[in-house]
Design a protein around this motif. Structure first.
Motif, PDB file in Angstrom:
ATOM      1  N   SER A 459       0.813  -1.222   0.000  1.00 24.01           N
ATOM      2  CA  SER A 459       0.000   0.000   0.000  1.00 24.01           C
ATOM      3  C   SER A 459       0.845   1.270   0.000  1.00 24.01           C
ATOM      4  CB  SER A 459      -0.920   0.005   1.215  1.00 24.01           C
ATOM      5  OG  SER A 459      -0.143  -0.115   2.378  1.00 24.01           O
ATOM      6  N   LYS A 514      -7.379   1.638  -1.085  1.00 28.23           N
ATOM      7  CA  LYS A 514      -7.230   3.068  -0.818  1.00 28.23           C
ATOM      8  C   LYS A 514      -6.587   3.369   0.533  1.00 28.23           C
ATOM      9  CE  LYS A 514     -11.139   4.372  -3.697  1.00 28.23           C
ATOM     10  NZ  LYS A 514     -10.365   4.074  -4.899  1.00 28.23           N
ATOM     11  N   ALA A 515      -5.624   2.547   0.891  1.00 26.96           N
ATOM     12  CA  ALA A 515      -4.934   2.786   2.156  1.00 26.96           C
ATOM     13  C   ALA A 515      -4.111   4.052   2.034  1.00 26.96           C
ATOM     14  CB  ALA A 515      -4.034   1.605   2.483  1.00 26.96           C
ATOM     15  N   SER A 516      -4.022   4.783   3.119  1.00 21.16           N
ATOM     16  CA  SER A 516      -3.214   5.993   3.109  1.00 21.16           C
ATOM     17  C   SER A 516      -1.746   5.593   3.181  1.00 21.16           C
ATOM     18  CB  SER A 516      -3.582   6.860   4.296  1.00 21.16           C
ATOM     19  OG  SER A 516      -2.653   7.899   4.424  1.00 21.16           O
ATOM     20  N   TRP A 517      -0.900   6.375   2.530  1.00 19.50           N
ATOM     21  CA  TRP A 517       0.524   5.998   2.550  1.00 19.50           C
ATOM     22  C   TRP A 517       1.257   6.669   3.690  1.00 19.50           C
ATOM     23  CZ3 TRP A 517       4.020   9.961   1.766  1.00 19.50           C
ATOM     24  CH2 TRP A 517       3.480  11.142   1.241  1.00 19.50           C
TER      25      TRP A 517
END
Lengths: 518, 178
Positions: A459, A514-517
């Motif tokens: 991700s 759609k995981a946040s980086w």
């Protein structure tokens, strides 16, 4: 000048413009002096040469120095005088600037790193400088130049507490993070690692690679020298005569040389050890909820903290000397907004755990990413055409050189030996290359004498690149580059299906979940 | 512009980058590039003539003796380099999917860069004087990967470039994160 109640209170006054403690003037002056010295460093030789003139006109020189000091202190006082900060429950405002005024309004949620720096002159009064990093450019970086340690800690925990709230509501396992009953009282910090002085000495020695390599060769210097000079002699070059104009015997000469080299190496090793001690003295790595905190430093005590979600890549490095004595350098790399600001920034931005043992490394990995299988996963090799291609390049290069030197049989022999050496190195490099992928992570192994492992969550991918030359196409090979916020990682010469699979899975992970980086 | 639901296909039917259909850049772009490159070499050739005929300064011997060789080299390069670039331009293309933007380039070393829309930091349209005259634009895409990994799709018709930019800016992934 400062409000006296500042020092006594543990919590910071909210919604009230505050001044810095007086000691901040020392900080400003020190910084300004450092800048001035940095600007005029090229004048130092001129000053040294003009030493006698300075001595002659001593009163003027002293007056000049005093004026400089006055200007520095004056401008520092002005800076101090015009600096105000104000905290509310979710953001910090800073007003600063003497001539051009600046007003910074920074919401806590944009702060992604809180660093505490304690220069030597802050120790007696137990003050610290608080650096608030944001994801934006360095212009947005906020600094509260001096705060009593207790206040700084409570400010930090307030910011950390604020920042960890959304993470907890996202279903992160750390339930304590959302607990509102721990605003100012420190939640328990778990100590993960501590480095002793002997560890740091080991780190200093092992990170001093080239010199150690030369050091390993040192006993053979004489033989190498003999062999080389014989070799050169037979190809028409008298090394002894060249190096020995005053007719001293060769052994004397080489002994002198050897001693000099040893001295230089010893000196550099000592420097390296000192560097490691200055940087990492009193090293402690601890975890507060999902935040990793590194504290170290002999003179200026640095504190770097990083939330687990900000972590981009794990790097497990082992040079050949590290392998020999079983030590590992573990690096936690995070987003690198200041990549153009050079090495210093980068060093301060990532967390390095220097020279740990394998079990300590495994325990840390387990703590950071429990599902990560960096140490035990099976790495797939890259295609052997990696080897052929690089060897072919080396061969062409050597053939060119050999053609130029054609008549000399000895030169051809040397070229041949060099080719053999280069090919061996390429072989070793090829043997080290490996990659693996599981449901959550990508693993890359590379190195030459040492071995480095890189691992990052799918991700965290920012961009992918699939590359193929027309010579790779018939063999169905490709190279894949995965770009992260802390730089890119490539895997060369793998099967096209594998390359596409890595990219497809990576893109899917990013786009679908759609995981946040960060 | 796009549906609300994400089509979460099972892992064995991953969207495959192999099936990407690339739209080539408009022929005008490569023609303009060809013309610019040819003009550059023509200028260089004219410069060599001018150098020989001028009388303000004497040329170093190495240059004046080898003038013909230099001209021959330049003429050869004027055929090979713009020709190569022309063929390479022909291979350039982009592909837009619901969630990412890809750019293909290279004649001998072919690369396909894919940028998920979710990870785009910002987009820029850049137009030089020639591009403005021709109604073309370059679309620059920035991710958090840093300046080293910024990529640009050159030679897009202005309307198309604006359309892609709007698609990116209005994408729900971006809108959510701002």
């Amino acid at each position: 000048m400062t409000e006296p109640h500042d020092e006594q209170q543990l919590t910071i006054q909210q919604n009230q413009w505050q001044k810095l403690p007086l000691i901040a003037i020392v900080y400003f002056s020190f910084n300004l002096l450092r800048q001035i010295v940095g600007q005029f460093i090229y004048l130092i030789p001129a000053l040294l040469i003009g030493y006698s003139t300075i001595i002659e006109s001593l009163p003027e020189a002293i007056a000049g120095a005093l004026i400089l000091l006055g200007v520095v202190l004056g401008s520092s006082w002005l800076k101090f005088h015009f600096y105000r900060f104000r905290l509310s429950h979710d953001h910090i405002q800073i007003r600063s600037g003497v001539l051009s005024k600046k007003h910074l309004d920074l919401p806590f949620h944009r702060i992604h790193n809180v660093k505490l720096e304690q220069p030597l002159f802050y120790r007696p009064g137990n003050h610290t400088c608080v650096v608030l990093d944001t994801a934006g450019s360095s212009k947005d970086e906020a600094k509260i130049f001096a705060l009593p340690m207790q206040q700084a800690l409570s400010l930090k925990s307030a910011i950390v507490h604020f920042a960890s709230q959304p993470a907890a509501s996202n279903g992160a396992p750390e339930n304590e993070a959302a607990d509102p009953s721990v605003p100012v009282t420190e939640p328990q910090e778990v100590e993960l690692n501590r480095r002793s002085l002997s560890d740091l000495v080991i780190h200093g020695v092992t990170s001093n690679r080239i010199w150690i390599f030369l050091g390993g060769l040192a006993p053979f210097f004489d033989n190498i020298f003999e062999w080389l000079s014989e070799l050169l002699l037979s190809s028409g070059m008298d090394l002894k005569a060249l190096l020995d104009p005053s007719q001293q015997s060769l052994w004397q000469y080489s002994m002198t040389l050897l001693t000099l080299v040893f001295m230089a190496m010893l000196l550099l090793t000592i420097f390296s050890v000192l560097g490691a001690i200055i940087n990492f003295y009193g090293y402690r790595l601890s975890r507060l909820n999902d935040r990793y905190i590194r504290r170290s430093g002999l003179f200026t005590r640095h504190e770097v903290s990083m939330r687990r979600s900000r972590l981009q890549m794990l790097v497990r490095r082992q040079d050949w000397l590290d392998r020999l004595i079983g030590r590992i350098n573990l690096k936690l790399e995070q987003f690198n907004a200041n990549i153009e600001h050079g090495q210093m920034m980068m060093l301060n931005n990532k967390i390095i755990v220097p020279s740990i043992k394998a079990d300590e490394c495994d325990a840390l990995l387990q703590d950071i990413y429990p599902e990560n299988r960096l140490s035990e996963i099976d790495y797939q090799p890259v295609d052997r055409r990696f080897l052929w291609r690089h060897c072919l390049f080396a061969l062409l290069l050597h053939a060119g050189i050999a053609l130029l030197l054609a008549p000399e049989a000895m030169a051809t022999l040397i070229t041949g030996l060099s080719l053999l050496l280069v090919s061996t190195l390429i072989y070793l490099r090829w043997k080290r290359w490996g990659f693996a992928i599981d449901n959550n992570f990508i693993y890359i192994r590379k190195g030459l004498f040492g071995v480095d492992y890189y691992s990052f969550a799918l991700s965290k991918i920012q961009q992918t690149r699939f590359a193929q030359s027309i010579w790779m196409k018939p063999y169905n090979l490709c190279s894949v580059t995965l770009i992260l916020a802390c730089g890119g990682q490539s895997i060369p010469f793998i099967r096209c299906q594998q390359g596409r699979q890595i990219i497809n899975i990576g893109l899917f992970e990013v786009e679908a979940h759609k995981a946040s980086w960060m | 512009m796009h549906t609300e639901e994400f089509v979460n296909s099972p892992i064995n039917e991953l969207p495959d980058i192999e099936t990407l259909e690339f739209t080539p850049l408009p022929p005008l772009y490569r023609k303009l590039n060809l013309l610019t490159n040819l003009c550059l070499f023509l200028f260089l050739l004219l410069a060599t003539v001018a150098l020989q005929w001028q009388s303000w300064m004497t040329l170093p011997l190495v240059i004046s003796v080898n003038m013909d060789t230099i001209r021959f080299g330049l003429s050869l390069a004027a055929v090979v380099i713009p020709g190569y670039l022309y063929l390479a331009d022909k291979r350039k293309g982009y592909a837009l999917r619901q969630h990412d933007l890809s750019y293909r380039s290279g004649l001998i070393f072919i690369s396909v860069t894919t940028q998920p829309v979710l990870r785009i930091q910002h987009v820029e349209l850049k137009r030089g004087p020639i591009e403005r005259k021709a109604g073309l634009a370059s679309l620059q895409v920035f991710s958090a990967g840093g300046a080293m990994h910024t990529f640009a799709i050159p030679g897009l018709p202005l309307a198309k470039a604006k359309q892609i930019r709007r698609f990116i800016l209005e994408h729900k992934d971006i809108a959510q994160h701002d």
